[in-house]
Write a protein that holds these residues in place. Structure first.
Motif, PDB file in Angstrom:
ATOM      1  N   SER A   1       0.807  -1.200   0.000  1.00 55.64           N
ATOM      2  CA  SER A   1       0.000   0.000   0.000  1.00 55.64           C
ATOM      3  C   SER A   1       0.846   1.257   0.000  1.00 55.64           C
ATOM      4  O   SER A   1       0.351   2.346   0.198  1.00 55.64           O
ATOM      5  CB  SER A   1      -0.918   0.013   1.228  1.00 55.64           C
ATOM      6  OG  SER A   1      -0.150   0.117   2.391  1.00 55.64           O
TER       7      SER A   1
ATOM      8  N   PHE B   1      -0.629   3.865   5.750  1.00 57.55           N
ATOM      9  CA  PHE B   1       0.284   2.728   5.631  1.00 57.55           C
ATOM     10  C   PHE B   1       1.311   2.932   4.522  1.00 57.55           C
ATOM     11  O   PHE B   1       1.842   1.951   3.984  1.00 57.55           O
ATOM     12  CB  PHE B   1      -0.499   1.433   5.396  1.00 57.55           C
ATOM     13  CG  PHE B   1      -1.139   0.883   6.651  1.00 57.55           C
ATOM     14  CD1 PHE B   1      -0.393   0.654   7.786  1.00 57.55           C
ATOM     15  CD2 PHE B   1      -2.496   0.609   6.681  1.00 57.55           C
ATOM     16  CE1 PHE B   1      -0.981   0.147   8.944  1.00 57.55           C
ATOM     17  CE2 PHE B   1      -3.091   0.099   7.828  1.00 57.55           C
ATOM     18  CZ  PHE B   1      -2.336  -0.124   8.966  1.00 57.55           C
TER      19      PHE B   1
ATOM     20  N   TRP C   1       4.536   0.729   4.073  1.00 54.82           N
ATOM     21  CA  TRP C   1       4.268  -0.557   4.712  1.00 54.82           C
ATOM     22  C   TRP C   1       3.579  -1.511   3.741  1.00 54.82           C
ATOM     23  O   TRP C   1       2.745  -1.083   2.941  1.00 54.82           O
ATOM     24  CB  TRP C   1       3.364  -0.364   5.940  1.00 54.82           C
ATOM     25  CG  TRP C   1       4.028   0.341   7.079  1.00 54.82           C
ATOM     26  CD1 TRP C   1       4.024   1.683   7.318  1.00 54.82           C
ATOM     27  CD2 TRP C   1       4.810  -0.252   8.115  1.00 54.82           C
ATOM     28  NE1 TRP C   1       4.748   1.968   8.449  1.00 54.82           N
ATOM     29  CE2 TRP C   1       5.235   0.796   8.961  1.00 54.82           C
ATOM     30  CE3 TRP C   1       5.175  -1.564   8.413  1.00 54.82           C
ATOM     31  CZ2 TRP C   1       6.035   0.574  10.087  1.00 54.82           C
ATOM     32  CZ3 TRP C   1       5.960  -1.793   9.526  1.00 54.82           C
ATOM     33  CH2 TRP C   1       6.382  -0.736  10.349  1.00 54.82           C
ATOM     34  N   GLU C   2       3.916  -2.778   3.825  1.00 53.25           N
ATOM     35  CA  GLU C   2       3.183  -3.828   3.125  1.00 53.25           C
ATOM     36  C   GLU C   2       2.070  -4.307   4.043  1.00 53.25           C
ATOM     37  O   GLU C   2       2.310  -4.578   5.224  1.00 53.25           O
ATOM     38  CB  GLU C   2       4.107  -4.991   2.767  1.00 53.25           C
ATOM     39  CG  GLU C   2       5.243  -4.606   1.819  1.00 53.25           C
ATOM     40  CD  GLU C   2       6.178  -5.773   1.563  1.00 53.25           C
ATOM     41  OE1 GLU C   2       5.871  -6.886   2.049  1.00 53.25           O
ATOM     42  OE2 GLU C   2       7.202  -5.577   0.901  1.00 53.25           O
ATOM     43  N   VAL C   3       0.873  -4.420   3.513  1.00 58.83           N
ATOM     44  CA  VAL C   3      -0.299  -4.727   4.330  1.00 58.83           C
ATOM     45  C   VAL C   3      -0.961  -6.005   3.842  1.00 58.83           C
ATOM     46  O   VAL C   3      -1.204  -6.171   2.645  1.00 58.83           O
ATOM     47  CB  VAL C   3      -1.317  -3.562   4.290  1.00 58.83           C
ATOM     48  CG1 VAL C   3      -2.563  -3.914   5.103  1.00 58.83           C
ATOM     49  CG2 VAL C   3      -0.681  -2.277   4.796  1.00 58.83           C
TER      50      VAL C   3
ATOM     51  N   ASP D   1      -4.357  -7.698   4.952  1.00 57.53           N
ATOM     52  CA  ASP D   1      -5.527  -7.597   5.832  1.00 57.53           C
ATOM     53  C   ASP D   1      -6.449  -8.809   5.738  1.00 57.53           C
ATOM     54  O   ASP D   1      -7.564  -8.793   6.265  1.00 57.53           O
ATOM     55  CB  ASP D   1      -6.308  -6.322   5.548  1.00 57.53           C
ATOM     56  CG  ASP D   1      -6.796  -6.233   4.109  1.00 57.53           C
ATOM     57  OD1 ASP D   1      -6.854  -7.282   3.421  1.00 57.53           O
ATOM     58  OD2 ASP D   1      -7.111  -5.115   3.659  1.00 57.53           O
TER      59      ASP D   1
ATOM     60  N   CYS E   1      -6.632  -4.255   9.311  1.00 55.79           N
ATOM     61  CA  CYS E   1      -5.424  -3.434   9.305  1.00 55.79           C
ATOM     62  C   CYS E   1      -5.834  -2.001   9.008  1.00 55.79           C
ATOM     63  O   CYS E   1      -6.176  -1.673   7.860  1.00 55.79           O
ATOM     64  CB  CYS E   1      -4.417  -3.902   8.252  1.00 55.79           C
ATOM     65  SG  CYS E   1      -3.763  -5.554   8.482  1.00 55.79           S
ATOM     66  N   LYS E   2      -5.805  -1.163  10.022  1.00 57.78           N
ATOM     67  CA  LYS E   2      -6.157   0.233   9.806  1.00 57.78           C
ATOM     68  C   LYS E   2      -5.354   1.108  10.745  1.00 57.78           C
ATOM     69  O   LYS E   2      -4.734   0.614  11.706  1.00 57.78           O
ATOM     70  CB  LYS E   2      -7.657   0.450  10.001  1.00 57.78           C
ATOM     71  CG  LYS E   2      -8.193   0.075  11.376  1.00 57.78           C
ATOM     72  CD  LYS E   2      -9.720   0.193  11.406  1.00 57.78           C
ATOM     73  CE  LYS E   2     -10.284  -0.173  12.778  1.00 57.78           C
ATOM     74  NZ  LYS E   2     -11.767  -0.119  12.800  1.00 57.78           N
ATOM     75  N   THR E   3      -5.335   2.409  10.471  1.00 58.10           N
ATOM     76  CA  THR E   3      -4.634   3.359  11.334  1.00 58.10           C
ATOM     77  C   THR E   3      -5.661   4.160  12.107  1.00 58.10           C
ATOM     78  O   THR E   3      -6.664   4.609  11.552  1.00 58.10           O
ATOM     79  CB  THR E   3      -3.727   4.289  10.519  1.00 58.10           C
ATOM     80  OG1 THR E   3      -4.506   4.996   9.554  1.00 58.10           O
ATOM     81  CG2 THR E   3      -2.641   3.499   9.812  1.00 58.10           C
TER      82      THR E   3
ATOM     83  N   ALA F   1      -1.153   1.933  14.397  1.00 55.57           N
ATOM     84  CA  ALA F   1      -1.684   0.854  13.571  1.00 55.57           C
ATOM     85  C   ALA F   1      -2.546  -0.035  14.453  1.00 55.57           C
ATOM     86  O   ALA F   1      -2.175  -0.342  15.589  1.00 55.57           O
ATOM     87  CB  ALA F   1      -0.562   0.043  12.948  1.00 55.57           C
TER      88      ALA F   1
ATOM     89  N   LEU G   1      -4.236  -3.746  14.400  1.00 57.55           N
ATOM     90  CA  LEU G   1      -4.180  -5.021  13.707  1.00 57.55           C
ATOM     91  C   LEU G   1      -4.985  -6.062  14.475  1.00 57.55           C
ATOM     92  O   LEU G   1      -4.929  -6.115  15.702  1.00 57.55           O
ATOM     93  CB  LEU G   1      -2.727  -5.500  13.575  1.00 57.55           C
ATOM     94  CG  LEU G   1      -1.707  -4.494  13.050  1.00 57.55           C
ATOM     95  CD1 LEU G   1      -0.305  -5.087  13.093  1.00 57.55           C
ATOM     96  CD2 LEU G   1      -2.062  -4.051  11.637  1.00 57.55           C
TER      97      LEU G   1
ATOM     98  N   ILE H   1       1.246  -6.150   9.036  1.00 57.41           N
ATOM     99  CA  ILE H   1       1.962  -5.111   8.300  1.00 57.41           C
ATOM    100  C   ILE H   1       3.454  -5.414   8.392  1.00 57.41           C
ATOM    101  O   ILE H   1       3.924  -6.014   9.373  1.00 57.41           O
ATOM    102  CB  ILE H   1       1.668  -3.703   8.838  1.00 57.41           C
ATOM    103  CG1 ILE H   1       2.094  -3.562  10.298  1.00 57.41           C
ATOM    104  CG2 ILE H   1       0.198  -3.348   8.653  1.00 57.41           C
ATOM    105  CD1 ILE H   1       2.012  -2.135  10.825  1.00 57.41           C
TER     106      ILE H   1
END
Length: 276
Positions: free
Chosen positions: A4, A38, A41-43, A45, A52-54, A59, A61, A67
């Motif tokens: 992402s 993100f 970062w590799e996500v 989900d 996976c959200k901020t 973060a 998880l 991530i």
């Protein structure tokens, strides 16, 4: 995993404040507080963006949401991973080198610290974080940096981040969570070299009793013209946890001895405070 990370923004936050000192360090993790979502970062989900959200600079998880970030590192070199986390579920932090998980931890909230040495074949590694169940795993302030040795420090591995490396034990001794725990009058020793005869050094140590019947002391042992001799530094007292003592040395080499029963030692240091 889906990447992402966008190329639309330039993120140059390669340095961050070390939480234990005023020195600047080079943080290898980009967007370590998730100010840009993100980015970098590799996500993964697991097909549900809610995993996976901020949220408010952290973060969040859960449900196997993961991530990860790949960074370049030096081979066979010491590094430290640090971050803040919250959540009482099953959480996972990993270091992956050449596709192999070499470091694994299950943080339970608060400040987390993991020190390790990269493999000789490693040129880059991945820092990976997973929330293993439905209870959210929150993390932020992620730091990954190469440890820089203190040239004035004479004690090796005084924080016990690398277990018992550099120390010799006699009796029942355990190394875990950055502590050296001595039981049943166990002895833990290290030969201290490259001292300046006539100079004054400061000895620093922290302790933690593990039972009402604890005992502990620290002394130095050295060889003199009339044979080996010992010099006490301190005995552990009930109302004291942090010890600082001046140490004037007359030789360039001595043996530091920690003795304890149901006592943990940490933050062992010998640094010069006068030129002699």
């Amino acid at each position: 995993m889906t990447n992402s990370s966008s190329q639309k923004k330039s993120h140059n936050a390669h340095s961050a404040e070390h939480s234990d000192a005023s020195l600047r360090i080079d943080n290898l993790i980009k967007n370590n507080n998730f100010d840009d979502g993100f980015d970098h970062w590799e996500v993964d989900d697991k097909g549900d963006p809610d995993n996976c959200k901020t949220v408010n600079g952290s973060a969040e998880l859960k449900n196997q949401g993961t991530i990860a970030q790949q960074v370049e590192v030096a081979s066979a070199a010491p590094y430290t991973l640090r971050f803040k986390s919250a959540g009482i579920g099953a959480n996972l932090a990993e270091i992956v080198e050449n596709g192999v998980v070499t470091q694994t931890a299950n943080p339970q909230g608060g400040d987390f610290k993991l020190s390790f040495v990269t493999r000789e074949s490693t040129a880059s590694l991945q820092a990976r974080f997973t929330g293993l169940n439905a209870t959210p795993f929150y993390l932020n302030e992620i730091l990954l940096f190469r440890d820089v040795p203190d040239l004035e420090e004479r004690v090796r591995n005084g924080e016990f981040d690398f277990g018992g490396e550099g120390w010799t034990t006699q009796g029942t001794v355990r190394f875990y969570d950055g502590l050296c725990v001595a039981q049943n009058n166990a002895h833990v020793t290290q030969t201290i070299r490259d001292l300046v005869p006539g100079a004054t050094y400061e000895f620093h140590c922290t302790t933690q009793p593990f039972s009402p019947f604890y005992f502990g002391e620290v002394y130095i042992r050295f060889d003199g013209p009339e044979g080996p001799s010992e010099q006490p530094i301190f005995a552990i007292r009930e109302d004291e946890r942090i010890y600082r003592h001046p140490l004037m040395v007359t030789r360039d080499t001595l043996t530091l001895v920690l003795v304890g029963s149901d006592v943990a030692f940490d933050s062992i240091s010998i640094k010069r405070v006068s030129v002699g």
